[in-house]
Design a protein around this motif. Structure first.
Motif, short mmCIF file in Angstrom:
data_model
loop_
_atom_site.label_atom_id
_atom_site.label_comp_id
_atom_site.label_asym_id
_atom_site.label_seq_id
_atom_site.Cartn_x
_atom_site.Cartn_y
_atom_site.Cartn_z
N TYR A 265 7.19 -1.67 13.36
CA TYR A 265 8.38 -1.29 12.26
C TYR A 265 8.35 -2.39 11.22
CZ TYR A 265 9.48 1.26 16.67
OH TYR A 265 9.54 1.86 17.83
N CYS A 266 7.97 -3.72 11.78
CA CYS A 266 8.10 -4.84 10.48
C CYS A 266 7.03 -4.71 9.69
CB CYS A 266 7.91 -5.92 11.31
SG CYS A 266 9.22 -6.40 12.49
N SER A 267 5.98 -4.00 9.93
CA SER A 267 4.87 -3.89 8.98
C SER A 267 4.65 -2.56 8.54
CB SER A 267 3.15 -4.10 9.69
OG SER A 267 3.20 -3.15 10.73
N TRP A 268 5.33 -1.37 9.13
CA TRP A 268 5.42 -0.23 8.31
C TRP A 268 6.91 0.25 8.28
CZ3 TRP A 268 1.85 2.83 12.64
CH2 TRP A 268 0.69 2.27 12.13
N PRO A 269 7.65 -0.30 7.26
CA PRO A 269 9.09 -0.27 7.39
C PRO A 269 9.19 1.41 7.14
CG PRO A 269 8.66 -2.04 6.13
CD PRO A 269 7.17 -1.41 6.47
N GLY A 270 10.33 1.86 7.74
CA GLY A 270 10.81 3.25 7.64
C GLY A 270 10.15 4.32 8.25
N GLN A 271 8.60 3.95 8.73
CA GLN A 271 7.84 5.24 9.00
C GLN A 271 8.52 5.48 10.44
OE1 GLN A 271 5.55 4.84 12.03
NE2 GLN A 271 4.68 6.87 11.69
N ALA A 272 8.89 4.75 11.43
CA ALA A 272 9.39 5.22 12.96
C ALA A 272 10.81 6.10 12.59
CB ALA A 272 9.70 3.85 13.56
N ASP B 38 0.90 -1.20 0.01
CA ASP B 38 0.11 -0.01 0.10
C ASP B 38 1.00 1.40 -0.01
OD1 ASP B 38 -2.37 -1.29 -0.10
OD2 ASP B 38 -2.94 -1.00 1.98
N VAL B 39 0.54 2.08 -0.95
CA VAL B 39 1.36 3.34 -0.96
C VAL B 39 0.53 4.66 -0.57
CG1 VAL B 39 2.63 5.05 -2.46
CG2 VAL B 39 2.63 2.45 -3.08
N ALA B 40 1.05 5.28 0.59
CA ALA B 40 0.29 6.39 1.06
C ALA B 40 0.44 7.78 -0.14
CB ALA B 40 1.07 6.79 2.30
N VAL B 41 -0.43 8.36 -0.35
CA VAL B 41 -0.16 9.44 -1.07
C VAL B 41 -0.49 10.92 -0.12
CG1 VAL B 41 -1.21 10.76 -3.12
CG2 VAL B 41 -1.58 8.50 -2.99
N GLY B 42 0.68 11.23 0.06
CA GLY B 42 0.66 12.22 0.87
C GLY B 42 0.36 11.84 2.43
N GLY B 43 1.03 10.55 2.82
CA GLY B 43 0.68 10.28 4.12
C GLY B 43 1.63 9.44 4.61
N TRP B 44 1.43 8.73 5.81
CA TRP B 44 2.48 8.12 6.35
C TRP B 44 2.47 6.67 6.41
CZ3 TRP B 44 0.54 4.76 9.98
CH2 TRP B 44 -0.78 5.12 10.54
N ARG B 45 1.24 5.96 5.78
CA ARG B 45 1.15 4.53 6.09
C ARG B 45 1.79 3.66 4.96
NH1 ARG B 45 -4.25 1.54 8.39
NH2 ARG B 45 -4.56 1.09 6.14
N ASN B 46 2.89 3.81 4.61
CA ASN B 46 3.38 3.01 3.41
C ASN B 46 3.62 1.37 4.10
OD1 ASN B 46 3.66 4.79 1.22
ND2 ASN B 46 5.11 5.89 2.70
N THR B 47 3.34 0.38 3.27
CA THR B 47 3.29 -0.82 3.87
C THR B 47 3.28 -1.93 2.84
OG1 THR B 47 2.26 -2.55 5.08
CG2 THR B 47 0.76 -0.95 4.21
N PRO B 48 4.51 -2.94 3.09
CA PRO B 48 4.11 -4.04 1.94
C PRO B 48 3.12 -4.75 2.16
CG PRO B 48 6.11 -4.35 3.95
CD PRO B 48 5.35 -3.10 3.99
N TYR B 49 2.51 -5.05 3.32
CA TYR B 49 1.55 -5.93 3.48
C TYR B 49 0.13 -5.36 3.46
CZ TYR B 49 5.70 -7.85 5.22
OH TYR B 49 7.00 -8.24 5.70
N VAL B 50 -0.90 -5.66 2.69
CA VAL B 50 -2.18 -4.93 2.36
C VAL B 50 -2.88 -5.45 3.55
CG1 VAL B 50 -4.24 -5.00 1.17
CG2 VAL B 50 -1.85 -5.25 0.14
N VAL B 51 -2.95 -6.70 4.59
CA VAL B 51 -3.59 -6.83 5.62
C VAL B 51 -2.76 -7.64 6.58
CG1 VAL B 51 -5.54 -8.30 6.57
CG2 VAL B 51 -5.68 -7.49 4.04
N ILE B 52 -2.69 -6.92 7.76
CA ILE B 52 -1.99 -7.29 8.94
C ILE B 52 -2.12 -7.01 10.14
CG2 ILE B 52 0.11 -5.72 8.79
CD1 ILE B 52 0.68 -9.53 8.70
N GLN B 53 -1.42 -7.00 11.30
CA GLN B 53 -1.93 -6.64 12.51
C GLN B 53 -2.35 -5.12 12.61
OE1 GLN B 53 1.01 -6.38 11.93
NE2 GLN B 53 2.08 -4.92 13.33
N ASN B 54 -1.70 -4.35 11.82
CA ASN B 54 -2.17 -3.01 11.99
C ASN B 54 -2.58 -2.18 10.63
OD1 ASN B 54 0.34 -2.76 11.17
ND2 ASN B 54 1.18 -1.44 12.52
N VAL B 55 -2.89 -2.96 9.81
CA VAL B 55 -3.12 -2.63 8.49
C VAL B 55 -4.25 -3.29 7.75
CG1 VAL B 55 -2.41 -2.17 5.80
CG2 VAL B 55 -0.80 -1.86 8.04
#
Length: 613
Positions: free
Chosen positions: A547-554, A134-151
């Motif tokens: 951090y594992c599900s939102w790489p880099g965000q932290a 999932d790619v955030a457009v002008g946001g913070w939640r970039n994630t390689p996983y479409v469905v996971i514990q916080n996505v």
């Protein structure tokens, strides 16, 4: 055969061409055409409307799904592969339009808005070029996983429908039911992408899947039994005295359509759990190093490498621990490392809340008390004040196991939907009296909720586009302002909680890069927090999973905070006695949410105005 089952070819085809979109950095021929203020602002409005149509939930959360946009109130965003492709195509087209504008004759504010669109859209398009996520457009939640514990929609939609979708009349209730009816399709659209990414070799870590499966099962059980999705419309239509069989209609959708869709996601993630490993970082996933490089860039709006970010974290952690050591010694904690002494402080019953619902009530009351204190300081921090429209709410229990300790954000543009400070209360042991004030400053005032209200006064596209390094950097700077303006003058242990918060964010730089670039295990990440910073194990286990599900965000937090302070030092050096903290803070928040290079330009503009004033 399951009606939703996809073949490998169908799954991969569902992703469309979104992963092969060319970037457009400049017009194909000639030089950008000069633009007037009116033309540039009309372009920005057009770009905003294009983005809004792709995210109907945003229109509701901002309180602008009215008039010509009223149709958006009954819709949910398209989370399918085709929907992802549509987003990327819109960005590509509108980036070309923004790049075709000559900004040289525009006002500073309008030029900044054009630059913000260019930066946000170009970075997002780079993300769409990668093979998954999932790619955030002008946001913070970039994630390689479409469905996971916080996505995933299973978390986002119930929370959104309950907290942001208004029910003031029968039309609102019908729109709620329309969204609820489209929710199962949204879940299945996500599922198509989850399956497609499995075929590409992307399997989340086993420990994340375990959490996600537990939460999904709780959500499915709630849908079967008429839980939150039904309870929300039943309660609110009763309170507003709106006649109709709303609960019965919602229950039928939840039981017959939502629950089976959730169970289809459960079946797929259960399959993936059997294939999963315990490897935490992106280094072990296909194209993982490339993905992490982009995610780090998107999060920090810099070109810092993982090694540079890692080293920055270690350096800042050492400096912060030196400051913490002084206070710990005053409090009588003199033996052992700073981390060990903070662990001992955490065990002190004076700073704990009671267990269970009694403690939850204590936490809510304590937050309100600390917010009242910091509100009294705001006129000393800013020349331009906003309302600070805020509601403190507990996270939905089904979300709490995979969620951080808290998060927050501004409400609607018109103020009808207040900003939210969501607090995780799965156990009161997550929080201490010395660290909860700082959390309130970060998430609420003068942090995310406060800053978001300034953004809500900007052109619509600027309200919608945000940059992680600015958002989180500001929230840490807000913590700093609270300390600088005396909220801990009679509560020194609270200042220790603030410093530990900054040290916690320095640890994030180390742990995030450790997990994704240096092949750390999940256990190494948790241990680093506990041993080096004295963080609570209960808290940091979920943090590391995040951090594992939102790489880099932290990594955006401390990079952004350090950048804001660097710009403040620059302004102080340039202006000397003319430097005014309230004017500087205004320049940062009134300039809007921007990448770090644009923040520097906004501060330069403040310096020039102060010199000429």
């Amino acid at each position: 055969m399951n009606a939703f089952q996809l073949t490998r070819r169908q799954a991969l085809a569902s992703l469309g061409a979104a992963t092969a979109l060319p970037l457009i950095q400049s017009p194909a021929f000639g030089q950008p055409a000069p633009a007037s203020e009116a033309e540039a602002n009309a372009l920005l409005d057009s770009i905003a409307e294009n983005l809004l149509r792709l995210s109907p939930e945003s229109a509701t959360s901002l309180g602008i799904d009215k008039g010509e946009r009223a149709y958006l109130r009954s819709q949910l965003s398209d989370r399918s592969g085709i929907g992802t492709q549509r987003v990327a195509q819109t960005l590509r087209s509108d980036l070309a339009r923004a790049n075709a504008v000559d900004v040289s004759n525009l006002s500073h504010a309008t030029r900044t808005s054009i630059e913000v669109v260019r930066s946000a859209y170009a970075t997002s398009l780079e993300g769409f070029m990668l093979p998954y996520g999932d790619v955030a457009v002008g946001g913070w939640r970039n994630t390689p996983y479409v469905v996971i514990q916080n996505v995933g929609a299973y978390l986002d939609v119930p929370r959104f429908l309950d907290s942001d979708h208004p029910i003031d009349n029968a039309a609102d209730a019908e729109a709620y039911l329309a969204r609820l009816a489209s929710y199962p399709q949204q879940l299945d659209n996500e599922l198509g992408r989850v399956i497609a990414y499995r075929y590409k070799g992307l399997i989340p870590p086993a420990f994340l899947l375990d959490k996600a499966l537990n939460q999904l099962k709780q959500s499915a059980k709630g849908a079967r039994e008429g839980g939150g999705l039904v309870e929300s419309i039943e309660r609110r239509t009763r309170e507003e005295k709106i006649p109709g069989n709303w609960a019965d209609r919602a229950r039928a959708i939840a039981q017959k359509e939502v629950a089976p869709a959730l169970e289809r996601q459960i079946a797929e993630l259960t399959l993936q759990r059997g294939m999963a490993t315990g490897d935490a970082g992106m280094w072990s996933r296909p194209n993982g190093d490339e993905y992490y490089s982009w995610a780090l860039k998107a999060s920090t709006t810099t070109m810092m490498t993982p090694d540079e970010v890692h080293a920055m974290g270690l350096s800042e952690l050492e400096a912060l621990h030196a400051r913490m050591d002084v206070i710990l010694r005053k409090l009588g904690y003199t033996q052992g490392s700073v981390g060990a002494r903070m662990t001992a402080l955490s065990d002190d019953p004076r700073y704990k809340f009671s267990d269970g619902d009694k403690g939850r009530a204590e936490i809510m009351a304590f937050i309100q008390e600390r917010l009242k204190i910091v509100r009294s300081k705001l006129p000393h921090m800013f020349n331009t004040l906003v309302r600070g429209n805020l509601e403190v709410r507990r996270l939905p229990p089904e979300e709490e196991p995979g969620a951080p300790g808290a998060y927050g954000g501004a409400g609607s543009i018109d103020g009808s939907i207040p900003g939210k400070f969501w607090i995780n209360l799965r156990t009161t042991d997550l929080h201490r009296r010395y660290d909860l004030p700082d959390l309130a400053h970060h998430e609420a005032i003068p942090g995310h909720v406060w800053q978001g209200e300034y953004a809500n006064k900007m052109p619509l596209i600027r309200t919608m586009l945000a940059f992680n390094a600015y958002s989180e950097g500001w929230a840490l700077y807000a913590e700093q302002l609270a300390d600088e303006f005396g909220v801990y003058d009679d509560f020194e242990v609270g200042k220790l909680g603030y410093l530990q918060s900054l040290a916690f964010r320095a640890c994030r730089l180390v742990v995030d890069t450790g997990l994704h670039a240096k092949r750390w295990s999940r256990e190494q990440g948790v241990r680093f927090f506990v041993e080096r910073n004295g963080s609570k194990p209960e808290e940091v286990a979920s943090e590391v999973d995040r951090y594992c599900s939102w790489p880099g965000q932290a990594c955006g937090y401390k990079v952004g905070h350090t950048t804001i302070n660097r710009e403040r030092d620059k302004a102080k050096a340039a202006l000397g006695p003319r430097f005014d903290i309230k004017a500087f803070d205004d320049a940062v928040v009134l300039g809007g949410n921007v990448p770090m290079d644009v923040l520097a330009k906004n501060v330069d503009d403040y310096i020039a105005r102060a010199r000429n004033g």
